[in-house]
Design a protein around this motif. Structure first.
Motif, PDB file in Angstrom:
ATOM      1  N   THR A 219       0.927  -1.229   0.030  1.00 42.84           N
ATOM      2  CA  THR A 219       0.022   0.059   0.090  1.00 42.84           C
ATOM      3  C   THR A 219       0.913   1.330  -0.124  1.00 42.84           C
ATOM      4  OG1 THR A 219      -1.872  -1.148   1.238  1.00 42.84           O
ATOM      5  CG2 THR A 219      -1.774   1.081   1.245  1.00 42.84           C
ATOM      6  N   LYS A 220       0.549   2.099  -0.883  1.00 43.75           N
ATOM      7  CA  LYS A 220       1.654   3.240  -1.077  1.00 43.75           C
ATOM      8  C   LYS A 220       0.821   4.596  -0.400  1.00 43.75           C
ATOM      9  CE  LYS A 220       4.482   1.483  -3.780  1.00 43.75           C
ATOM     10  NZ  LYS A 220       6.053   1.333  -3.362  1.00 43.75           N
ATOM     11  N   ALA A 221      -0.444   4.513  -0.604  1.00 47.10           N
ATOM     12  CA  ALA A 221      -1.182   5.710  -0.098  1.00 47.10           C
ATOM     13  C   ALA A 221      -2.513   5.251   0.395  1.00 47.10           C
ATOM     14  CB  ALA A 221      -1.251   6.973  -0.881  1.00 47.10           C
ATOM     15  N   THR A 222      -3.249   5.992   1.578  1.00 44.44           N
ATOM     16  CA  THR A 222      -4.575   5.798   1.901  1.00 44.44           C
ATOM     17  C   THR A 222      -5.128   7.204   2.052  1.00 44.44           C
ATOM     18  OG1 THR A 222      -3.964   3.850   3.120  1.00 44.44           O
ATOM     19  CG2 THR A 222      -6.204   4.957   3.715  1.00 44.44           C
ATOM     20  N   ILE A 223      -6.265   7.149   1.324  1.00 45.71           N
ATOM     21  CA  ILE A 223      -7.235   8.489   1.117  1.00 45.71           C
ATOM     22  C   ILE A 223      -8.533   8.398   1.735  1.00 45.71           C
ATOM     23  CG2 ILE A 223      -7.922  10.407  -0.350  1.00 45.71           C
ATOM     24  CD1 ILE A 223      -6.078   9.033  -2.633  1.00 45.71           C
ATOM     25  N   MET A 224      -8.472   9.459   2.885  1.00 45.30           N
ATOM     26  CA  MET A 224      -9.987   9.176   3.889  1.00 45.30           C
ATOM     27  C   MET A 224     -10.540  10.387   3.347  1.00 45.30           C
ATOM     28  SD  MET A 224      -9.534   6.288   5.371  1.00 45.30           S
ATOM     29  CE  MET A 224     -10.787   6.471   6.756  1.00 45.30           C
ATOM     30  N   SER A 225     -11.762  10.337   3.035  1.00 45.35           N
ATOM     31  CA  SER A 225     -12.582  11.503   2.592  1.00 45.35           C
ATOM     32  C   SER A 225     -13.826  11.853   3.631  1.00 45.35           C
ATOM     33  CB  SER A 225     -13.002  11.611   1.156  1.00 45.35           C
ATOM     34  OG  SER A 225     -13.836  12.816   0.810  1.00 45.35           O
ATOM     35  N   LYS A 226     -13.821  12.926   3.839  1.00 40.05           N
ATOM     36  CA  LYS A 226     -15.205  13.457   4.722  1.00 40.05           C
ATOM     37  C   LYS A 226     -16.411  13.281   3.898  1.00 40.05           C
ATOM     38  CE  LYS A 226     -12.746  16.440   8.032  1.00 40.05           C
ATOM     39  NZ  LYS A 226     -12.454  17.825   8.666  1.00 40.05           N
ATOM     40  N   SER A 227     -16.412  13.746   2.839  1.00 40.60           N
ATOM     41  CA  SER A 227     -17.564  13.500   1.754  1.00 40.60           C
ATOM     42  C   SER A 227     -17.400  12.204   1.096  1.00 40.60           C
ATOM     43  CB  SER A 227     -17.434  14.741   0.706  1.00 40.60           C
ATOM     44  OG  SER A 227     -16.085  14.949   0.112  1.00 40.60           O
ATOM     45  N   PRO A 228     -18.622  11.815   0.753  1.00 31.34           N
ATOM     46  CA  PRO A 228     -18.761  10.625   0.038  1.00 31.34           C
ATOM     47  C   PRO A 228     -17.873  10.461  -1.439  1.00 31.34           C
ATOM     48  CG  PRO A 228     -20.835  11.553  -0.072  1.00 31.34           C
ATOM     49  CD  PRO A 228     -19.964  12.386   0.733  1.00 31.34           C
ATOM     50  N   LEU A 229     -17.206   9.750  -1.841  1.00 30.97           N
ATOM     51  CA  LEU A 229     -16.449   9.445  -2.930  1.00 30.97           C
ATOM     52  C   LEU A 229     -17.223   8.609  -4.080  1.00 30.97           C
ATOM     53  CD1 LEU A 229     -12.621   9.439  -2.101  1.00 30.97           C
ATOM     54  CD2 LEU A 229     -14.303  11.373  -2.715  1.00 30.97           C
ATOM     55  N   MET A 230     -17.357   8.814  -5.331  1.00 27.62           N
ATOM     56  CA  MET A 230     -18.173   7.897  -6.214  1.00 27.62           C
ATOM     57  C   MET A 230     -17.412   7.754  -7.345  1.00 27.62           C
ATOM     58  SD  MET A 230     -21.836  10.042  -5.857  1.00 27.62           S
ATOM     59  CE  MET A 230     -22.624   8.588  -6.594  1.00 27.62           C
ATOM     60  N   SER A 231     -16.172   8.281  -7.806  1.00 27.58           N
ATOM     61  CA  SER A 231     -15.742   7.966  -9.065  1.00 27.58           C
ATOM     62  C   SER A 231     -14.225   8.106  -8.946  1.00 27.58           C
ATOM     63  CB  SER A 231     -16.113   8.683 -10.002  1.00 27.58           C
ATOM     64  OG  SER A 231     -16.118   9.765 -10.038  1.00 27.58           O
ATOM     65  N   LEU A 232     -13.424   7.549  -9.693  1.00 29.80           N
ATOM     66  CA  LEU A 232     -11.970   8.023  -9.917  1.00 29.80           C
ATOM     67  C   LEU A 232     -11.341   7.494 -11.198  1.00 29.80           C
ATOM     68  CD1 LEU A 232     -10.070   5.051  -9.674  1.00 29.80           C
ATOM     69  CD2 LEU A 232     -10.885   5.121  -7.523  1.00 29.80           C
ATOM     70  N   GLU A 233     -10.361   8.281 -11.527  1.00 32.09           N
ATOM     71  CA  GLU A 233      -9.491   8.092 -12.704  1.00 32.09           C
ATOM     72  C   GLU A 233      -8.056   8.319 -12.625  1.00 32.09           C
ATOM     73  OE1 GLU A 233     -10.313   6.277 -15.222  1.00 32.09           O
ATOM     74  OE2 GLU A 233      -9.748   7.288 -17.114  1.00 32.09           O
ATOM     75  N   TRP A 234      -7.424   7.408 -13.518  1.00 29.73           N
ATOM     76  CA  TRP A 234      -5.902   7.853 -13.532  1.00 29.73           C
ATOM     77  C   TRP A 234      -5.632   9.114 -14.360  1.00 29.73           C
ATOM     78  CZ3 TRP A 234      -2.193   6.725  -9.816  1.00 29.73           C
ATOM     79  CH2 TRP A 234      -2.573   5.623  -9.134  1.00 29.73           C
ATOM     80  N   ALA A 235      -4.737   9.936 -14.085  1.00 28.28           N
ATOM     81  CA  ALA A 235      -4.574  10.881 -15.035  1.00 28.28           C
ATOM     82  C   ALA A 235      -3.341  10.184 -15.972  1.00 28.28           C
ATOM     83  CB  ALA A 235      -4.030  12.252 -14.560  1.00 28.28           C
ATOM     84  N   THR A 236      -3.449  10.617 -17.469  1.00 30.81           N
ATOM     85  CA  THR A 236      -2.414   9.902 -18.199  1.00 30.81           C
ATOM     86  C   THR A 236      -1.042  10.499 -18.142  1.00 30.81           C
ATOM     87  OG1 THR A 236      -3.604  11.537 -20.061  1.00 30.81           O
ATOM     88  CG2 THR A 236      -4.022   9.019 -19.872  1.00 30.81           C
TER      89      THR A 236
END
Length: 711
Positions: A412-429
């Motif tokens: 595991t390189k990083a863990t991202i916790m968010s106070k607001s709900p997350l619904m989508s993700l995408e890697w930048a190119t």
């Protein structure tokens, strides 16, 4: 061979437990743990080498490889020494690349390697350009070293080493079998020599033995089986089973009545197991030796043909992989040994064999391994590999994002916790270390996975707070964002959506200026876009919406080129085909459809998929517990050549071959490994090795490494 060793160890352990030899058992367990050959288990040997690499134990790595060389590789013929040397060079390079990747700013381990190995490597042409590596600021971008930092090279090396050791153990097993044959042969001849003084007596009693023994040297295998099958078997007179008894069918080991006739003893004596006179016993033993020798002659040529075939198999299976381990200027030097022109017509009995027998088609992929990433504690929504194939980003329904790598080990390189709900993700190119995160409160964040911090946070639209889909242009200059209003059935993701269209927007943002460029026109009315995908150069964008319509946008004119109603219900997932002349889609109606983009709304193929491949996904538990999840992530993905597709299922990923005609899909491989429904998939392909990701509702992500069999 590893299975036989484990089985033998278990038998010995059971015997020691039965006898109560606890101290001996402890010593046995300690010796097994310290066994450098790992019970001839290839996977454990590879794990041991990787452990040395990960811990930067250069001395242990050299010592272990030297042990393998003396214990195993030294038994090979000289023609294979070049192959062993190339694997050793690749192993050292694998170690160096790991030292640079783990601590790019602290190259002490890299410099230490060259200091300790300088005397050994400085005279070798393969290492001439490598001594400059510690002094290059960004070696992964240097043309001379960039290929070694790729996932493709490391995968190919590990697969080649695994394949080399696997075939090596089969080869050694045949040589051991060969050695045992020669050993028993010497013992039999020695026994026959010691009994020459009794040859006359043996001739006197030989006529009393069954006829098939006297004529055995003139019988073929078929006639021998026919004759021996007609005789009765007596358990009281069956001699001790030895090595050569395996040449005869079970239950046809030795004649049943000769001992009684030879010794002249009564049936009662035979039943009570009384011994015959020593002279007769020796004579019968010599006759038995002669009989076994004749049987051995019938099989001697067959045994050596097996050994020879194994040696040919060793070369054929290993040599194709070695071309990937060479430097670009050395790839043409592989042909040091020409493979044999003749191959055995008999199929190999192996799970990885490429010969499946007459009338059977060989599988296009071999599943080499399957690992599990279990850091999530709730159902997965998205799971994506970055463009370089080095990192994975996974998002669960609790809004926790894990950024992790799987080369050479899962970390595991990083863990991202968010106070607001997350619904989508995408890697930048460009650059591929950046991650786009869409929330449920109308914001999109740009996150740096290496610096582990947010770079920007963009406010999209308060009226459309749910960011359902993100797609980054291959050029890296912009990304598309799909924003939707709150669902009329509630904002919860666990409840299936009602068949009521929800308002939405499709926006184009500039990643450099972090500003909105334009808003696409959605006809006939603004609707929530569930999924988006670019073609290879970013000139076309395809979208699937909640109203069941697929829209194709011209990204040079920023306008809709065509649209058509594709599914009864929502469109869950869309992708371009390999040649980009068609588009594939999966919808709420459970259909997998291929569309021709040159003829609007024309189907090329259609396939009905089971519900566990299209959703909504259901996870049931005790006391009536039931969890329902609407599809959000990618439901299908293609291999590097676009000939196979990976889909979801209730117990793991399923790989189909794309076919023409009425049946658009032909099932070829089930990855398995899951106990809960798989909800999203991804496929990262690299040369002959591919990495399949399957994520399920219990938070488990399976990483399956495949080897593509080229026809």
């Amino acid at each position: 061979m590893g299975t036989a060793v484990e089985r033998t160890d278990e038998h010995v352990r059971e015997y020691l437990i039965y006898r109560g030899f606890t101290n001996t058992l402890k010593h046995l367990d300690n010796d097994i743990k310290a066994d450098k050959e790992k019970g001839f288990r290839v996977d454990k040997i590879i794990d041991q080498l990787q452990q040395f690499v990960q811990s930067f134990d250069l001395a242990g790595l050299k010592e272990y490889w030297l042990y393998l060389d003396k214990r195993l590789f030294s038994r090979l013929e000289d023609v294979y020494r070049s192959t062993v040397n190339k694997l050793r060079i690749s192993l050292y390079r694998y170690y160096i690349i790991n030292t640079v990747q783990v601590s790019p700013r602290n190259l002490e381990k890299t410099q230490e390697f060259f200091q300790k190995q300088a005397s050994e490597l400085q005279g070798q042409a393969e290492w001439r350009d490598w001594f400059i590596l510690p002094f290059i600021s960004s070696p992964e971008q240097n043309p001379a070293f960039c290929q070694y930092f790729s996932r493709q090279w490391s995968d190919t090396f590990l697969v080649s080493l695994h394949n080399f050791l696997s075939v090596l153990f089969q080869f050694l097993k045949c040589d051991v079998f060969h050695a045992e044959l020669l050993l028993y042969l010497r013992q039999l001849f020695a026994l026959q020599t010691e009994s020459r003084d009794q040859r006359d007596r043996d001739e006197m009693i030989h006529h009393k033995l069954p006829t098939y023994v006297q004529n055995m040297d003139r019988l073929g295998d078929t006639e021998l089986d026919l004759v021996t099958s007609q005789r009765a078997v007596s358990t009281a007179t069956t001699p001790t089973r030895n090595f050569f008894s395996t040449f005869l069918p079970q239950g046809r080991r030795t004649p049943g009545k000769p001992l009684q006739a030879i010794s002249g003893s009564s049936p009662s004596q035979a039943a009570m197991g009384r011994k015959d006179p020593p002279s007769n016993q020796v004579s019968v033993k010599v006759s038995y030796v002669q009989t076994v020798l004749r049987v051995f002659n019938l099989h001697f040529e067959l045994v050596f043909s097996v050994v020879y075939a194994r040696r040919q198999e060793f070369f054929v299976l290993v040599s194709p992989f070695m071309c990937y381990l060479q430097t670009p200027e050395k790839k043409g030097e592989l042909g040091e040994v020409e493979p044999p022109t003749e191959s055995s017509s008999e199929p190999t009995d192996s799970s990885n064999s490429r010969s499946c027998g007459a009338g059977q088609e060989e599988p296009p992929f071999i599943k080499l391994s399957q690992e599990e990433y279990g850091e999530h504690h709730s159902s997965i929504m998205h799971c994506r590999v970055d463009c370089s194939g080095r990192r994975v980003a996974s998002l669960d329904v609790d809004g926790v994002i894990k950024v992790w790598s799987f080369n050479p080990i899962m970390q595991t390189k990083a863990t991202i916790m968010s106070k607001s709900p997350l619904m989508s993700l995408e890697w930048a190119t460009k650059p591929d270390r950046l991650l786009l995160l869409g929330s449920g409160v109308g914001t999109v964040r740009l996150y740096d996975t290496e610096a582990k911090k947010n770079l920007y946070e963009m406010n999209i639209d308060e009226a459309h707070p749910r960011i359902l889909s993100l797609a980054c242009s291959p050029s890296g200059s912009s990304f598309v964002c799909s924003a939707a209003a709150h669902s009329r059935s509630g904002s919860g993701e666990s409840a299936p959506r009602l068949p009521i269209t929800v308002s939405g927007q499709l926006l184009l943002w500039d990643t450099k200026t972090v500003k909105q460029q334009l808003q696409f026109s959605l006809e006939p009315e603004p609707v929530a876009i569930n999924c988006t995908a670019f073609n290879h150069n970013g000139n076309l964008l395809v979208t699937g919406a909640a109203d069941g319509v697929i829209r194709l946008f011209d990204m040079q004119r920023y306008e809709s080129a065509m649209s058509w109603r594709a599914h009864d219900g929502e469109v869950y997932s869309v992708e371009f085909s390999y040649d980009e002349n068609t588009v594939f889609s999966i919808g709420e109606d459970g259909k997998f459809i291929q569309w021709n983009i040159h003829r609007c709304g024309v189907k090329q193929s259609e396939q009905i998929l089971p519900q566990d491949a299209t959703g909504p996904f259901v996870l049931s538990g005790y006391s009536g517990y039931k969890q329902v999840q609407v599809p959000r992530g990618r439901l299908f993905t293609f291999d590097s050549e676009g000939q196979h597709v990976l889909t979801c299922s209730s117990s793991g990923g399923l790989i189909y071959r794309l076919a023409s005609g009425e049946s658009a899909l032909e099932r070829v491989l089930s990855l398995g490994g899951h106990k809960a429904p798989v909800v999203t998939v991804d496929w990262c392909s690299a040369v002959d090795c591919g990495t399949c990701l399957t994520a399920s509702m219990d938070g488990k992500i399976k990483l399956s490494t495949l080897l593509a069999q080229k026809s």
